[in-house]
Design a protein around this motif. Structure first.
Motif, PDB file in Angstrom:
ATOM      1  N   MET A   1       0.841  -1.181   0.000  1.00  0.00           N
ATOM      2  CA  MET A   1       0.000   0.000   0.000  1.00  0.00           C
ATOM      3  C   MET A   1       0.883   1.241   0.000  1.00  0.00           C
ATOM      4  O   MET A   1       1.806   1.349   0.801  1.00  0.00           O
ATOM      5  N   LEU A   2       0.600   2.150  -0.893  1.00  0.00           N
ATOM      6  CA  LEU A   2       1.362   3.381  -0.981  1.00  0.00           C
ATOM      7  C   LEU A   2       0.424   4.573  -1.022  1.00  0.00           C
ATOM      8  O   LEU A   2      -0.758   4.455  -1.352  1.00  0.00           O
ATOM      9  N   LYS A   3       0.953   5.747  -0.717  1.00  0.00           N
ATOM     10  CA  LYS A   3       0.180   6.978  -0.691  1.00  0.00           C
ATOM     11  C   LYS A   3      -0.295   7.415  -2.069  1.00  0.00           C
ATOM     12  O   LYS A   3      -1.284   8.104  -2.192  1.00  0.00           O
ATOM     13  N   VAL A   4       0.456   7.038  -3.092  1.00  0.00           N
ATOM     14  CA  VAL A   4       0.207   7.552  -4.435  1.00  0.00           C
ATOM     15  C   VAL A   4       0.142   6.390  -5.424  1.00  0.00           C
ATOM     16  O   VAL A   4       0.917   5.439  -5.331  1.00  0.00           O
ATOM     17  N   ALA A   5      -0.789   6.504  -6.355  1.00  0.00           N
ATOM     18  CA  ALA A   5      -0.878   5.524  -7.429  1.00  0.00           C
ATOM     19  C   ALA A   5      -0.821   6.280  -8.755  1.00  0.00           C
ATOM     20  O   ALA A   5      -1.296   7.408  -8.868  1.00  0.00           O
ATOM     21  N   ARG A   6      -0.220   5.654  -9.733  1.00  0.00           N
ATOM     22  CA  ARG A   6      -0.140   6.220 -11.082  1.00  0.00           C
ATOM     23  C   ARG A   6      -1.366   5.747 -11.852  1.00  0.00           C
ATOM     24  O   ARG A   6      -1.798   4.604 -11.689  1.00  0.00           O
ATOM     25  N   LEU A   7      -1.910   6.615 -12.681  1.00  0.00           N
ATOM     26  CA  LEU A   7      -3.042   6.216 -13.522  1.00  0.00           C
ATOM     27  C   LEU A   7      -2.519   5.664 -14.840  1.00  0.00           C
ATOM     28  O   LEU A   7      -1.825   6.359 -15.581  1.00  0.00           O
ATOM     29  N   VAL A   8      -2.830   4.403 -15.108  1.00  0.00           N
ATOM     30  CA  VAL A   8      -2.439   3.741 -16.350  1.00  0.00           C
ATOM     31  C   VAL A   8      -3.708   3.183 -16.976  1.00  0.00           C
ATOM     32  O   VAL A   8      -4.360   2.318 -16.386  1.00  0.00           O
ATOM     33  N   ASP A   9      -4.061   3.701 -18.145  1.00  0.00           N
ATOM     34  CA  ASP A   9      -5.288   3.288 -18.816  1.00  0.00           C
ATOM     35  C   ASP A   9      -6.499   3.387 -17.893  1.00  0.00           C
ATOM     36  O   ASP A   9      -7.358   2.501 -17.869  1.00  0.00           O
ATOM     37  N   GLY A  10      -6.539   4.461 -17.100  1.00  0.00           N
ATOM     38  CA  GLY A  10      -7.668   4.708 -16.219  1.00  0.00           C
ATOM     39  C   GLY A  10      -7.673   3.883 -14.943  1.00  0.00           C
ATOM     40  O   GLY A  10      -8.609   3.976 -14.152  1.00  0.00           O
ATOM     41  N   ALA A  28      13.671  29.596  -2.794  1.00  0.00           N
ATOM     42  CA  ALA A  28      14.105  30.524  -1.743  1.00  0.00           C
ATOM     43  C   ALA A  28      15.608  30.392  -1.462  1.00  0.00           C
ATOM     44  O   ALA A  28      16.091  30.875  -0.443  1.00  0.00           O
ATOM     45  N   SER A  29      16.332  29.708  -2.354  1.00  0.00           N
ATOM     46  CA  SER A  29      17.785  29.524  -2.248  1.00  0.00           C
ATOM     47  C   SER A  29      18.214  28.703  -1.024  1.00  0.00           C
ATOM     48  O   SER A  29      19.303  28.890  -0.499  1.00  0.00           O
ATOM     49  N   THR A  30      17.351  27.821  -0.583  1.00  0.00           N
ATOM     50  CA  THR A  30      17.671  26.914   0.515  1.00  0.00           C
ATOM     51  C   THR A  30      18.062  25.560  -0.070  1.00  0.00           C
ATOM     52  O   THR A  30      17.366  25.044  -0.943  1.00  0.00           O
ATOM     53  N   GLU A  31      19.148  24.988   0.430  1.00  0.00           N
ATOM     54  CA  GLU A  31      19.543  23.659  -0.035  1.00  0.00           C
ATOM     55  C   GLU A  31      18.802  22.598   0.768  1.00  0.00           C
ATOM     56  O   GLU A  31      18.555  22.763   1.970  1.00  0.00           O
ATOM     57  N   ARG A  32      18.474  21.494   0.096  1.00  0.00           N
ATOM     58  CA  ARG A  32      17.809  20.376   0.751  1.00  0.00           C
ATOM     59  C   ARG A  32      18.130  19.095   0.000  1.00  0.00           C
ATOM     60  O   ARG A  32      18.576  19.127  -1.154  1.00  0.00           O
ATOM     61  N   LEU A  33      17.888  17.977   0.663  1.00  0.00           N
ATOM     62  CA  LEU A  33      17.920  16.684   0.006  1.00  0.00           C
ATOM     63  C   LEU A  33      16.482  16.262  -0.225  1.00  0.00           C
ATOM     64  O   LEU A  33      15.627  16.449   0.644  1.00  0.00           O
ATOM     65  N   THR A  34      16.223  15.715  -1.387  1.00  0.00           N
ATOM     66  CA  THR A  34      14.886  15.256  -1.745  1.00  0.00           C
ATOM     67  C   THR A  34      14.982  13.788  -2.127  1.00  0.00           C
ATOM     68  O   THR A  34      15.926  13.377  -2.792  1.00  0.00           O
ATOM     69  N   SER A  35      13.999  13.026  -1.668  1.00  0.00           N
ATOM     70  CA  SER A  35      13.972  11.610  -2.020  1.00  0.00           C
ATOM     71  C   SER A  35      12.532  11.128  -2.075  1.00  0.00           C
ATOM     72  O   SER A  35      11.616  11.814  -1.629  1.00  0.00           O
ATOM     73  N   CYS A  36      12.355   9.950  -2.595  1.00  0.00           N
ATOM     74  CA  CYS A  36      11.104   9.221  -2.459  1.00  0.00           C
ATOM     75  C   CYS A  36      11.271   8.335  -1.227  1.00  0.00           C
ATOM     76  O   CYS A  36      12.371   8.187  -0.705  1.00  0.00           O
ATOM     77  N   VAL A  37      10.179   7.748  -0.780  1.00  0.00           N
ATOM     78  CA  VAL A  37      10.233   6.824   0.348  1.00  0.00           C
ATOM     79  C   VAL A  37       9.750   5.471  -0.164  1.00  0.00           C
ATOM     80  O   VAL A  37       8.560   5.181  -0.136  1.00  0.00           O
ATOM     81  N   PRO A  38      10.677   4.657  -0.702  1.00  0.00           N
ATOM     82  CA  PRO A  38      10.270   3.378  -1.282  1.00  0.00           C
ATOM     83  C   PRO A  38       9.442   2.537  -0.312  1.00  0.00           C
ATOM     84  O   PRO A  38       9.815   2.356   0.848  1.00  0.00           O
ATOM     85  N   GLY A  39       8.292   2.107  -0.791  1.00  0.00           N
ATOM     86  CA  GLY A  39       7.413   1.278   0.031  1.00  0.00           C
ATOM     87  C   GLY A  39       6.805   1.990   1.210  1.00  0.00           C
ATOM     88  O   GLY A  39       6.218   1.354   2.076  1.00  0.00           O
ATOM     89  N   ILE A 114      12.451  17.841   8.564  1.00  0.00           N
ATOM     90  CA  ILE A 114      12.211  16.753   7.628  1.00  0.00           C
ATOM     91  C   ILE A 114      10.720  16.784   7.288  1.00  0.00           C
ATOM     92  O   ILE A 114       9.882  16.814   8.189  1.00  0.00           O
ATOM     93  N   VAL A 115      10.412  16.791   6.017  1.00  0.00           N
ATOM     94  CA  VAL A 115       9.022  16.840   5.553  1.00  0.00           C
ATOM     95  C   VAL A 115       8.746  15.579   4.741  1.00  0.00           C
ATOM     96  O   VAL A 115       9.475  15.273   3.802  1.00  0.00           O
ATOM     97  N   TRP A 116       7.685  14.863   5.099  1.00  0.00           N
ATOM     98  CA  TRP A 116       7.218  13.700   4.336  1.00  0.00           C
ATOM     99  C   TRP A 116       5.857  14.079   3.806  1.00  0.00           C
ATOM    100  O   TRP A 116       4.912  14.240   4.565  1.00  0.00           O
ATOM    101  N   ASP A 117       5.741  14.236   2.501  1.00  0.00           N
ATOM    102  CA  ASP A 117       4.505  14.799   1.962  1.00  0.00           C
ATOM    103  C   ASP A 117       3.545  13.748   1.417  1.00  0.00           C
ATOM    104  O   ASP A 117       3.834  12.556   1.399  1.00  0.00           O
ATOM    105  N   ARG A 118       2.402  14.221   0.976  1.00  0.00           N
ATOM    106  CA  ARG A 118       1.319  13.360   0.473  1.00  0.00           C
ATOM    107  C   ARG A 118       1.705  12.598  -0.783  1.00  0.00           C
ATOM    108  O   ARG A 118       1.024  11.661  -1.155  1.00  0.00           O
ATOM    109  N   HIS A 119       2.776  13.011  -1.449  1.00  0.00           N
ATOM    110  CA  HIS A 119       3.227  12.335  -2.664  1.00  0.00           C
ATOM    111  C   HIS A 119       4.303  11.287  -2.368  1.00  0.00           C
ATOM    112  O   HIS A 119       4.952  10.787  -3.279  1.00  0.00           O
ATOM    113  N   ASN A 120       4.490  10.995  -1.066  1.00  0.00           N
ATOM    114  CA  ASN A 120       5.494  10.032  -0.628  1.00  0.00           C
ATOM    115  C   ASN A 120       6.908  10.503  -0.970  1.00  0.00           C
ATOM    116  O   ASN A 120       7.797   9.715  -1.243  1.00  0.00           O
TER     117      ASN A 120
END
Length: 183
Positions: A1-10, A28-39, A114-120
């Motif tokens: 189960m994941l927060k986000v699903a891709r739409l493929v053929d509806g 805003a010229s702030t450095e950050r690390l960005t990642s996905c959260v696998p699983g 640390i921010v974990w958003d709705r898009h995982n």
């Protein structure tokens, strides 16, 4: 189960993401690390929290409630590392699989958030070298994150009880959503 699903053929297909991170500079010229959260692995968030100095403030941004409470920004009181880790562990399944909220951990003494958003997706601000070491130790590599493309957010009824328990976990200070919080 994941927060986000891709739409493929509806049809909604779980969006599997690679273990990659990148360093970027915000508008805003702030450095950050960005990642996905696998699983939706809450262990990544816990590992990143361990390199920060307590106390912590938790921010639970409920933008899409399902009857558990009012939309808003719910800020915890100052909490110890143990309390913060217990909260994240207790609600880990919910945090990793439902998109009705964004979740932040802030360490004032480490000047880190640390921010974990709705898009995982996870955004780490502060001691980037320490965060980078955590990503590398967990098998992540530096690379580009995949584009989300057309997608849907998952709001799972099986987590409605946990969502209510999150709101009962602290004496949160609730403030209204900001425009950037809303979908």
């Amino acid at each position: 189960m994941l927060k986000v699903a891709r739409l493929v053929d509806g049809k909604a297909v779980p969006l599997e993401t690679p273990a990659v991170f990148c360093r970027e500079t915000t508008a805003a010229s702030t450095e950050r690390l960005t990642s996905c959260v696998p699983g939706g692995d809450v262990g990544l968030l816990l590992a990143l929290m361990k390199v920060l100095e307590p106390p912590f403030f938790l921010l639970y941004i409920l933008h899409t409630p399902r009857g558990e409470g009012e939309p808003g920004r719910y800020q915890s009181p100052s909490v110890s590392a143990e309390v913060a880790e217990d909260f994240v562990s207790r609600f880990g399944d919910y945090l990793g699989a439902d998109a009705r909220f964004d979740f932040w951990v802030h360490s004032p003494s480490s000047q880190a958030t640390i921010v974990w958003d709705r898009h995982n997706q996870l955004f780490a601000y502060g001691p980037l070298e320490r965060f980078e070491a955590v990503f590398l130790s967990r098998g992540f590599s530096e690379g580009l994150l995949p584009a989300l493309g057309t997608h849907v957010h998952e709001y799972r009824s099986e987590f409605d009880t946990q969502a209510k328990s999150v709101l009962d976990a602290f004496e949160w200070i609730r403030t209204p959503l900001r425009p950037e919080d809303e979908q």
